[in-house]
Write an enzyme that holds these catalytic residues in place. Structure first.
Site, PDB file in Angstrom:
ATOM      1  N   ASP A 153       0.837  -1.205   0.000  1.00 32.46           N
ATOM      2  CA  ASP A 153       0.000   0.000   0.000  1.00 32.46           C
ATOM      3  C   ASP A 153       0.872   1.256   0.000  1.00 32.46           C
ATOM      4  O   ASP A 153       2.031   1.221   0.408  1.00 32.46           O
ATOM      5  CB  ASP A 153      -0.866   0.041   1.268  1.00 32.46           C
ATOM      6  CG  ASP A 153      -2.049  -0.915   1.194  1.00 32.46           C
ATOM      7  OD1 ASP A 153      -2.349  -1.427   0.111  1.00 32.46           O
ATOM      8  OD2 ASP A 153      -2.679  -1.138   2.249  1.00 32.46           O
ATOM      9  N   ALA A 189      -5.780   8.738  -0.612  1.00 32.94           N
ATOM     10  CA  ALA A 189      -6.725   8.908   0.490  1.00 32.94           C
ATOM     11  C   ALA A 189      -6.234   9.877   1.561  1.00 32.94           C
ATOM     12  O   ALA A 189      -6.893  10.051   2.571  1.00 32.94           O
ATOM     13  CB  ALA A 189      -7.001   7.541   1.119  1.00 32.94           C
ATOM     14  N   HIS A 191     -13.869   3.447  -7.293  1.00 33.87           N
ATOM     15  CA  HIS A 191     -15.304   3.141  -7.367  1.00 33.87           C
ATOM     16  C   HIS A 191     -15.996   4.111  -8.305  1.00 33.87           C
ATOM     17  O   HIS A 191     -17.198   4.045  -8.482  1.00 33.87           O
ATOM     18  CB  HIS A 191     -15.944   3.259  -5.971  1.00 33.87           C
ATOM     19  CG  HIS A 191     -15.127   2.614  -4.915  1.00 33.87           C
ATOM     20  ND1 HIS A 191     -14.183   3.298  -4.188  1.00 33.87           N
ATOM     21  CD2 HIS A 191     -15.069   1.341  -4.509  1.00 33.87           C
ATOM     22  CE1 HIS A 191     -13.586   2.471  -3.356  1.00 33.87           C
ATOM     23  NE2 HIS A 191     -14.098   1.274  -3.537  1.00 33.87           N
ATOM     24  N   ARG A 197      -1.147  -0.826  -8.690  1.00 35.95           N
ATOM     25  CA  ARG A 197      -2.507  -0.443  -8.310  1.00 35.95           C
ATOM     26  C   ARG A 197      -2.582   1.080  -8.338  1.00 35.95           C
ATOM     27  O   ARG A 197      -1.847   1.762  -7.617  1.00 35.95           O
ATOM     28  CB  ARG A 197      -2.817  -0.954  -6.910  1.00 35.95           C
ATOM     29  CG  ARG A 197      -4.183  -0.504  -6.394  1.00 35.95           C
ATOM     30  CD  ARG A 197      -4.335  -0.831  -4.919  1.00 35.95           C
ATOM     31  NE  ARG A 197      -4.390  -2.261  -4.674  1.00 35.95           N
ATOM     32  CZ  ARG A 197      -4.118  -2.812  -3.486  1.00 35.95           C
ATOM     33  NH1 ARG A 197      -3.765  -2.062  -2.469  1.00 35.95           N
ATOM     34  NH2 ARG A 197      -4.202  -4.124  -3.328  1.00 35.95           N
ATOM     35  N   GLU A 218     -14.238  10.165   2.932  1.00 40.61           N
ATOM     36  CA  GLU A 218     -14.542  10.103   1.497  1.00 40.61           C
ATOM     37  C   GLU A 218     -16.002  10.377   1.196  1.00 40.61           C
ATOM     38  O   GLU A 218     -16.364  10.674   0.067  1.00 40.61           O
ATOM     39  CB  GLU A 218     -14.185   8.699   0.956  1.00 40.61           C
ATOM     40  CG  GLU A 218     -12.726   8.560   0.622  1.00 40.61           C
ATOM     41  CD  GLU A 218     -12.267   7.102   0.696  1.00 40.61           C
ATOM     42  OE1 GLU A 218     -11.060   6.896   0.604  1.00 40.61           O
ATOM     43  OE2 GLU A 218     -13.113   6.204   0.869  1.00 40.61           O
TER      44      GLU A 218
HETATM   45  P1  FDA Z   1     -14.555   8.873  -5.173  1.00 36.56           P
HETATM   46  O1  FDA Z   1     -14.056   9.106  -3.826  1.00 36.56           O
HETATM   47  O2  FDA Z   1     -14.788   9.979  -6.100  1.00 36.56           O
HETATM   48  O3  FDA Z   1     -15.741   7.863  -5.143  1.00 36.56           O
HETATM   49  C1  FDA Z   1     -16.530   7.510  -6.272  1.00 36.56           C
HETATM   50  C2  FDA Z   1     -17.848   6.923  -5.768  1.00 36.56           C
HETATM   51  O4  FDA Z   1     -17.591   5.720  -5.035  1.00 36.56           O
HETATM   52  C3  FDA Z   1     -18.580   7.822  -4.744  1.00 36.56           C
HETATM   53  O5  FDA Z   1     -19.402   8.756  -5.380  1.00 36.56           O
HETATM   54  C4  FDA Z   1     -19.336   6.804  -3.936  1.00 36.56           C
HETATM   55  O6  FDA Z   1     -20.490   6.368  -4.654  1.00 36.56           O
HETATM   56  C5  FDA Z   1     -18.392   5.643  -3.865  1.00 36.56           C
HETATM   57  N1  FDA Z   1     -17.523   5.727  -2.683  1.00 36.56           N
HETATM   58  C6  FDA Z   1     -16.181   6.025  -2.651  1.00 36.56           C
HETATM   59  N2  FDA Z   1     -15.706   5.959  -1.389  1.00 36.56           N
HETATM   60  C7  FDA Z   1     -16.757   5.619  -0.598  1.00 36.56           C
HETATM   61  C8  FDA Z   1     -16.893   5.380   0.795  1.00 36.56           C
HETATM   62  N3  FDA Z   1     -15.872   5.480   1.638  1.00 36.56           N
HETATM   63  N4  FDA Z   1     -18.122   5.045   1.265  1.00 36.56           N
HETATM   64  C9  FDA Z   1     -19.179   4.913   0.439  1.00 36.56           C
HETATM   65  N5  FDA Z   1     -19.100   5.125  -0.920  1.00 36.56           N
HETATM   66  C10 FDA Z   1     -17.913   5.471  -1.423  1.00 36.56           C
HETATM   67  N6  FDA Z   1      -5.464   5.104  -1.050  1.00 36.56           N
HETATM   68  C11 FDA Z   1      -4.191   5.366  -0.697  1.00 36.56           C
HETATM   69  O7  FDA Z   1      -3.856   6.528  -0.469  1.00 36.56           O
HETATM   70  N7  FDA Z   1      -3.266   4.349  -0.589  1.00 36.56           N
HETATM   71  C12 FDA Z   1      -3.587   3.053  -0.869  1.00 36.56           C
HETATM   72  O8  FDA Z   1      -2.732   2.173  -0.771  1.00 36.56           O
HETATM   73  C13 FDA Z   1      -4.921   2.758  -1.277  1.00 36.56           C
HETATM   74  N8  FDA Z   1      -5.307   1.493  -1.589  1.00 36.56           N
HETATM   75  C14 FDA Z   1      -6.541   1.285  -2.144  1.00 36.56           C
HETATM   76  C15 FDA Z   1      -6.895   0.025  -2.626  1.00 36.56           C
HETATM   77  C16 FDA Z   1      -8.109  -0.171  -3.273  1.00 36.56           C
HETATM   78  C17 FDA Z   1      -8.438  -1.514  -3.818  1.00 36.56           C
HETATM   79  C18 FDA Z   1      -9.020   0.920  -3.415  1.00 36.56           C
HETATM   80  C19 FDA Z   1     -10.326   0.755  -4.134  1.00 36.56           C
HETATM   81  C20 FDA Z   1      -8.698   2.157  -2.916  1.00 36.56           C
HETATM   82  C21 FDA Z   1      -7.475   2.352  -2.266  1.00 36.56           C
HETATM   83  N9  FDA Z   1      -7.146   3.595  -1.744  1.00 36.56           N
HETATM   84  C22 FDA Z   1      -5.849   3.825  -1.346  1.00 36.56           C
HETATM   85  C23 FDA Z   1      -8.198   4.641  -1.537  1.00 36.56           C
HETATM   86  C24 FDA Z   1      -8.297   5.613  -2.704  1.00 36.56           C
HETATM   87  O9  FDA Z   1      -7.138   6.415  -2.775  1.00 36.56           O
HETATM   88  C25 FDA Z   1      -9.525   6.523  -2.559  1.00 36.56           C
HETATM   89  O10 FDA Z   1      -9.426   7.276  -1.385  1.00 36.56           O
HETATM   90  C26 FDA Z   1     -10.851   5.793  -2.543  1.00 36.56           C
HETATM   91  O11 FDA Z   1     -10.851   4.698  -3.421  1.00 36.56           O
HETATM   92  C27 FDA Z   1     -11.991   6.725  -2.976  1.00 36.56           C
HETATM   93  O12 FDA Z   1     -11.766   7.213  -4.269  1.00 36.56           O
HETATM   94  P2  FDA Z   1     -12.577   6.738  -5.584  1.00 36.56           P
HETATM   95  O13 FDA Z   1     -11.578   6.558  -6.673  1.00 36.56           O
HETATM   96  O14 FDA Z   1     -13.384   5.553  -5.296  1.00 36.56           O
HETATM   97  O15 FDA Z   1     -13.413   7.980  -6.010  1.00 36.56           O
END
Ligand code: FDA
Length: 302
Positions: free
Chosen positions: A128, A183, A221, A178, A286
């Protein structure tokens, strides 16, 4: 929320309660029995990467306990025939990267033990990525690990200005990268700030990874980015096993199953353990709706 996550008083107040149902939405449970049970259920249509929760460990004994937890989990995945569908994710700050002395060496040695155990049962490890102050050290450790364990995966965060260049460097044959948005609350000096800028950076990075020779692991997501990933994969001649769509346990579970049913390779990031606070707070940050839900549950406790 990310600032509150740094407060030990707030942490103690939250963790002293029962395992909240909202925590259970994002975390399999406290022990490996729960993690293995949930992983087994998920693997009926998806792949899984299991994370033993913990981060920013400043105590050597705790870092060693984390390694032991991973070794126990990996042996169990092997014994129970799950290792071909379940890998592990590790945070270097849980393995020693935040210790006051010899941090990088201890983290590397710890990660090596986990990689050795993963290789022995036939699965993989993904490292990670944490906040930007650790990026160089984490990528250096991944480079070292890949000498003996070429299947070790790295995580890159599209929000960082540096990441497009990192993608170019890591998109070679055999690599597993990945790509997530990121985050952590990062300053404007190193990271894009608005959702639009981060999304555009994600697409630029995705183009590099899809055009490269490694296995892109598309961790988001965001439905628009998933569509773009599917389009880029197709136009680079990649089939469904030549990239993965990855999502977090508890987030858009229906979309996960639908994508799997359409033939995509979907992997779920599944955390377990008692050190759930930091991970959970990032999930609250998030999505404001999660926060309102959790605040209500805290207020009605006891
Ligand atoms: P966004 O946050 O824009 O979300 C898109 C949509 O997804 C939202 O509108 C909602 O519908 C849904 N959604 C997203 N998060 C949600 C939540 N918490 N609860 C409910 N619904 C939600 N980060 C990092 O800094 N280091 C790391 O090593 C990792 N590892 C990692 C592994 C995997 C498999 C994933 C999927 C994610 C990570 N992350 C991570 C987290 C990543 O950086 C990010 O913070 C989250 O995935 C949220 O971003 P999205 O791309 O989903 O977009």
């Amino acid at each position: 929320m990310l600032a509150a996550a740094q407060s030990s008083l707030f942490r103690a107040a939250v963790e002293s309660g029962p395992f909240d149902p909202l925590v259970n939405r994002f975390v399999a449970g406290a022990g490996d029995d729960e993690a293995v049970a949930v992983a087994r259920r998920l693997t009926t249509d998806r792949l899984v990467t299991v994370d033993h929760l913990g981060e920013d460990t400043t105590d050597r004994a705790q870092a060693e306990a984390t390694v032991d937890a991973y070794l126990t989990l990996l042996r169990r995945l092997g014994r129970e025939g799950l290792a071909d569908r379940v890998e592990v994710s590790v945070k270097l700050s849980a393995l020693g990267q935040s210790l006051p002395r010899d941090a990088d060496k201890i983290a590397l040695d710890s990660a090596r033990q986990i990689c050795e155990a993963a290789g022995a049962v036939g699965t993989t490890v993904t490292v990670d990525m944490e906040d930007h102050t650790t990026t160089d050290r984490t990528l250096a450790t991944v480079r070292d690990l890949r000498v003996d364990y070429p299947w070790v995966g790295a995580v890159l965060q599209a929000m960082l200005h540096r990441t497009e260049a990192d993608c170019r460097e890591l998109a070679g044959p055999g690599s597993r990268v990945r790509l997530c948005k990121g985050a952590y609350a990062e300053p404007a000096s190193v990271a894009y700030q608005g959702a639009g800028e981060v999304g555009r950076a994600y697409v630029r990075c995705l183009k590099v990874l899809m055009g490269g020779q490694g296995l892109p692991l598309v961790a988001t997501h965001d439905p628009r980015l998933i569509e773009i990933a599917r389009f880029l994969a197709e136009s680079s001649g990649r089939g469904p096993t030549d990239y993965e769509l990855q999502m977090l346990y508890g987030v858009r579970p229906r979309a996960q199953s639908e994508l799997a049913a359409q033939g995509h390779t979907v992997r779920v990031y599944l955390p377990y353990g008692t050190e759930w606070f930091g991970y959970f707070m990032r999930r609250l940050a998030e999505r404001p709706a999660n926060l309102a839900f959790f605040a209500r549950s805290l207020l009605t406790r006891g």
